[in-house]
Scaffold this active site. Structure first.
Site, mmCIF file in Angstrom:
data_model
loop_
_atom_site.group_PDB
_atom_site.id
_atom_site.type_symbol
_atom_site.label_atom_id
_atom_site.label_comp_id
_atom_site.label_asym_id
_atom_site.label_seq_id
_atom_site.Cartn_x
_atom_site.Cartn_y
_atom_site.Cartn_z
ATOM 1 N N ALA A 125 0.504 -1.411 0.096
ATOM 2 C CA ALA A 125 0.129 0.168 0.488
ATOM 3 C C ALA A 125 1.400 1.456 -0.056
ATOM 4 O O ALA A 125 0.189 2.727 -0.031
ATOM 5 C CB ALA A 125 -1.249 0.058 0.940
ATOM 6 N N ASN A 191 0.162 -2.309 8.014
ATOM 7 C CA ASN A 191 1.041 -3.633 7.866
ATOM 8 C C ASN A 191 1.835 -2.430 7.143
ATOM 9 O O ASN A 191 3.687 -2.887 7.270
ATOM 10 C CB ASN A 191 0.160 -4.761 6.771
ATOM 11 C CG ASN A 191 -0.147 -5.690 7.673
ATOM 12 O OD1 ASN A 191 -0.299 -5.910 8.190
ATOM 13 N ND2 ASN A 191 -1.673 -5.966 7.378
ATOM 14 N N HIS A 221 -1.158 7.428 2.537
ATOM 15 C CA HIS A 221 -0.443 7.211 3.134
ATOM 16 C C HIS A 221 0.627 8.465 2.740
ATOM 17 O O HIS A 221 0.612 8.448 2.064
ATOM 18 C CB HIS A 221 0.244 5.756 3.286
ATOM 19 C CG HIS A 221 -0.718 4.922 3.583
ATOM 20 N ND1 HIS A 221 -1.109 4.200 4.696
ATOM 21 C CD2 HIS A 221 -1.728 3.404 2.622
ATOM 22 C CE1 HIS A 221 -2.165 3.539 4.650
ATOM 23 N NE2 HIS A 221 -1.962 3.161 3.708
#
Length: 270
Positions: A125, A191, A221
């Site tokens: 991600a 994660n 993010h």
């Protein structure tokens, strides 16, 4: 060039996308051979397509797979990481947060060393793991991750104990601390902090902030890195998966990029 025999543990949103990309020949010379699921009766159509579907882990690990892809959660890493490596398969991990457990990481690393196999952590991600890992050749002063996701991405998590996801009207910080702790508190959503920690200065030194943000439609993010090399700030916005809003479509793409690297004559961004 040899064809990689690939097995997948779990067949949720990520597993289905990985299987589809492999079928479309987008993952290099990889061939989907088998799946390990909880109940094979639910996947009879896959057996009709020629795949081996197992709900018996012993049978799955005896298939001589070259690579096994985990996308079934932290418990699957505890249960299968060492076994995969010990039986001669490389192991691609999505649920990297399990390695906040230092003892587990040590056991898995030793298994890979002993049997000349590899634990593979795709970028999934986030982006920039190659930059962070390269920065470790000299002083790295700060690594920070700021994760922001819309309310629906937090359903079924401890975020529901901290904020009303139905009525939240402005961004709310639900966690500020270290990657080691956040990896355990938000296993499906951070994660990325674990992968960042393993690439850089470790779980206890990597800083993490987590937000519920109703102004967003995409999982976001932001990675901030400072050190001898200079400074880097990377922001990614991932489209949430329709089947699992806690994750994004890019995760399966990243896994398949890792599989492609294993057989490609040209490697990019290693």
């Amino acid at each position: 060039m040899m064809v990689l025999k690939v097995g997948i543990i779990g067949y949720g949103a990520i597993g289905k996308d990985v299987a589809q990309y492999i079928r479309e020949k987008k993952a290099g010379d990889a061939e989907l051979t088998a799946l390990l699921v909880r109940s094979k009766e639910k996947y009879q159509e896959l057996e009709q397509d020629g795949y081996i579907v197992c709900d018996d882990e012993q049978a799955f690990f005896q298939l001589g797979l070259d690579v096994i892809v985990e996308n079934a959660g932290h418990e699957a890493v505890y249960q299968y990481a060492e076994k995969a490596l010990l039986t001669g398969s490389d192991f691609v991990v999505v649920s990297v947060g399990a390695f906040a457990d230092a003892q587990l990481l040590d056991r898995v690393q030793k298994a890979a060393e002993q049997y000349k196999t590899r634990l593979i952590l795709p970028s999934a991600a986030i982006a920039g793991l190659d930059r962070v890992a390269a920065s470790m050749f000299n002083t790295l002063d700060e690594v920070k991750l700021v994760t922001r996701k819309p309310p629906n991405a937090w359903r079924g998590t401890i975020a529901e104990d901290k904020v009303d996801l139905d009525t939240v009207a402005e961004p709310v910080c639900i966690y500020k601390g270290t990657a080691r702790e956040s990896s355990k508190l938000f296993p499906e959503s951070t994660n990325v902090s674990a992968a960042l920690s393993l690439a850089g200065i470790g779980f206890d030194e990597t800083k993490v902030e987590v937000y519920v943000d109703p102004s967003l439609k995409k999982n976001t993010h932001q990675i901030i890195v400072k050190g001898f090399f200079g400074e880097a700030e990377i922001k990614v916005q991932n489209t949430p998966s329709a089947d699992n809003p806690k994750s994004g479509y890019i995760v399966a793409m990243s896994i398949c990029k890792a599989l492609k690297n294993l057989t490609s004559p040209i490697l990019i961004g290693i």
